[in-house]
Design an enzyme around this catalytic site. Structure first.
Site, PDB file in Angstrom:
ATOM      1  N   ASP A  11      17.530  27.530  21.943  1.00 32.97           N
ATOM      2  CA  ASP A  11      18.513  27.007  22.938  1.00 32.97           C
ATOM      3  C   ASP A  11      18.367  26.784  24.555  1.00 32.97           C
ATOM      4  O   ASP A  11      16.635  27.503  24.730  1.00 32.97           O
ATOM      5  CB  ASP A  11      19.301  28.367  23.597  1.00 32.97           C
ATOM      6  CG  ASP A  11      20.768  28.415  24.806  1.00 32.97           C
ATOM      7  OD1 ASP A  11      21.486  28.896  24.072  1.00 32.97           O
ATOM      8  OD2 ASP A  11      20.271  27.249  25.565  1.00 32.97           O
ATOM      9  N   ASP A 106      22.917  22.069  23.799  1.00 35.07           N
ATOM     10  CA  ASP A 106      21.548  22.469  23.899  1.00 35.07           C
ATOM     11  C   ASP A 106      21.546  23.512  22.786  1.00 35.07           C
ATOM     12  O   ASP A 106      19.959  24.491  23.179  1.00 35.07           O
ATOM     13  CB  ASP A 106      20.993  23.081  24.818  1.00 35.07           C
ATOM     14  CG  ASP A 106      21.667  24.407  24.871  1.00 35.07           C
ATOM     15  OD1 ASP A 106      23.005  24.347  25.042  1.00 35.07           O
ATOM     16  OD2 ASP A 106      20.937  24.690  26.309  1.00 35.07           O
ATOM     17  N   GLU A 107      22.186  23.475  21.799  1.00 31.93           N
ATOM     18  CA  GLU A 107      21.558  24.768  21.212  1.00 31.93           C
ATOM     19  C   GLU A 107      21.880  24.774  19.840  1.00 31.93           C
ATOM     20  O   GLU A 107      23.208  24.018  19.316  1.00 31.93           O
ATOM     21  CB  GLU A 107      22.576  26.093  21.978  1.00 31.93           C
ATOM     22  CG  GLU A 107      23.881  26.168  21.828  1.00 31.93           C
ATOM     23  CD  GLU A 107      24.562  28.107  22.195  1.00 31.93           C
ATOM     24  OE1 GLU A 107      23.745  28.921  21.557  1.00 31.93           O
ATOM     25  OE2 GLU A 107      25.266  28.096  23.255  1.00 31.93           O
TER      26      GLU A 107
END
Ligand code: DCP
Ligand code: MG
Length: 358
Positions: A11, A106-107
């Site tokens: 993340d 983003d993860e």
């Protein structure tokens, strides 16, 4: 025995805000708030860690953020830039595994039980990924490493920013016991309040209740809480692309025509294929045997079965039947492969569905 999975959750740290600080040096070290014009009714998308110290967070109204952090610098989001950075980090993930499940820009989860570069430990894979992300994007990510999604996800959040937290099987019990229930992602405020009413504050408290008690209290999600409190989470990492087949093949050290040796290779392949099926939580209907002879001539023989196949004994049995339809033992072989297609992959609905996003 089923292999223990190696799962990484990655993340990015303060994703949008970190990109804004990277691209505008005057924002570095400052309280940056992305999204939400403070003069209108916008909400905060995210903010830099400097702004978090003042109690600003995602989804907060921009006006409240401004009250809490008057010196905060509001920046308009640039989604195209975030998307291109997201593509870069996904490329990094895919250099290490095909089993990548993005959760947002983003993860992502990665199953690195087998990793493409043959890096010996999942921890080393996570370190490599963090380094490569930093090199390619100039940004930091935090990673959690464990043997299931739940633990990996919670672990990635433990030491932000730029963190790396590993929860090996022998530490999982202690880790879950000490975890405040709020960290069981998905425990929203309502559930948290209910838990507090029953004196449940940590994983250890949750563990004192059995499965039925938890189901009584929390419905379907109770089942999830029960398993999580035991450190159990069977959900596989599900890559976006729908798989059409899962196969394994072995190139032999030397060409063979001895049935005993061929049999031993098929035993090995059946076992490897079963492991891969378990990892993908898949079963299949069509089994294909691939044989490459010493002269590089290659043939395949397939059978479509009435029932789904998933176990090594069934795979081996059908592979041996298919082998009889080849010239094995009459002609030397240099490669053998077994592939299962016509797959039955679980849909999300097949997993108990917690009442929140995972
Ligand atoms: N995001 C958003 N609205 C939200 C939550 C997030 O627009 N309510 C966007 C902005 C974030 C990005 O998604 O930068 C990633 O979300 P995260 O929850 O991972 O938050 P950050 O990456 O910003 O911070 P952290 O370091 O806590 O992961
Ligand atoms: Mg993030």
């Amino acid at each position: 025995m089923t292999q223990i999975r190696k799962i990484i959750h990655v993340d990015m740290d303060a994703f949008y805000a970190a990109i804004e600080q990277r691209d505008d040096p005057s924002l570095q070290g400052k309280a940056v708030i992305v999204g939400g014009d403070p003069n209108s009714r916008g909400v905060v998308a995210t903010c830099s860690y400097e702004a978090r110290e003042f109690g600003v967070h995602s989804a907060m109204s921009a006006s409240k953020a401004r009250k809490r952090c008057p010196h905060g610098i509001f920046v308009k989001p640039r989604f195209d830039v975030y998307k291109s950075v997201s593509n870069l980090i996904r490329d990094v993930f895919h250099e290490h595994s095909d089993l990548v499940e993005p959760l947002s820009l983003d993860e992502a989860f990665l199953d690195v039980t087998e990793n493409k570069r043959g890096i010996p430990t999942a921890t080393a894979v996570a370190k490599t990924i963090k380094n490569e992300i930093r090199r390619k994007t100039g940004l930091t990510a935090s990673a959690g490493v464990s043997f299931n999604k739940f633990l990996a996800k919670v672990a990635s959040d433990m030491d932000k920013p730029d963190g790396l937290t590993v929860v090996p099987p022998w530490k999982a019990g202690e880790f879950v016991d000490s975890l405040p229930v709020e960290k069981f992602f998905g425990v929203g405020q309502v559930t948290a309040r209910k838990m507090r009413m029953f004196g449940i504050r940590t994983g250890a408290d949750l563990k004192r209740l059995d499965r039925l008690q938890l189901i009584e209290l929390f419905g379907k999600t109770g089942n999830y809480f029960y398993e999580i409190s035991q450190g159990i989470d069977r959900r596989p990492v599900r890559p976006e692309r729908v798989r059409k087949s899962i196969g394994k093949e072995i190139t032999l050290d030397r060409d063979v025509d001895d049935f005993g040796e061929i049999h031993a290779v098929l035993v090995d392949l059946s076992e490897q294929l079963e492991d891969a099926l378990i990892r993908h939580d898949a079963k299949g209907r069509t089994l294909t045997l691939k044989v490459k002879y010493f002269d590089f001539q290659q043939i395949t023989r397939s059978v479509t079965l009435p029932a789904l196949v998933e176990r090594r004994a069934e795979i081996l049995h059908h592979a041996l039947v298919l082998l009889k339809k080849t010239d094995a033992t009459r002609k030397k072989i240099r490669l053998l492969g077994v592939t299962l297609s016509n797959l039955d992959l679980p849909s999300d609905a097949d997993y108990y569905q917690p009442e929140f996003d995972f």
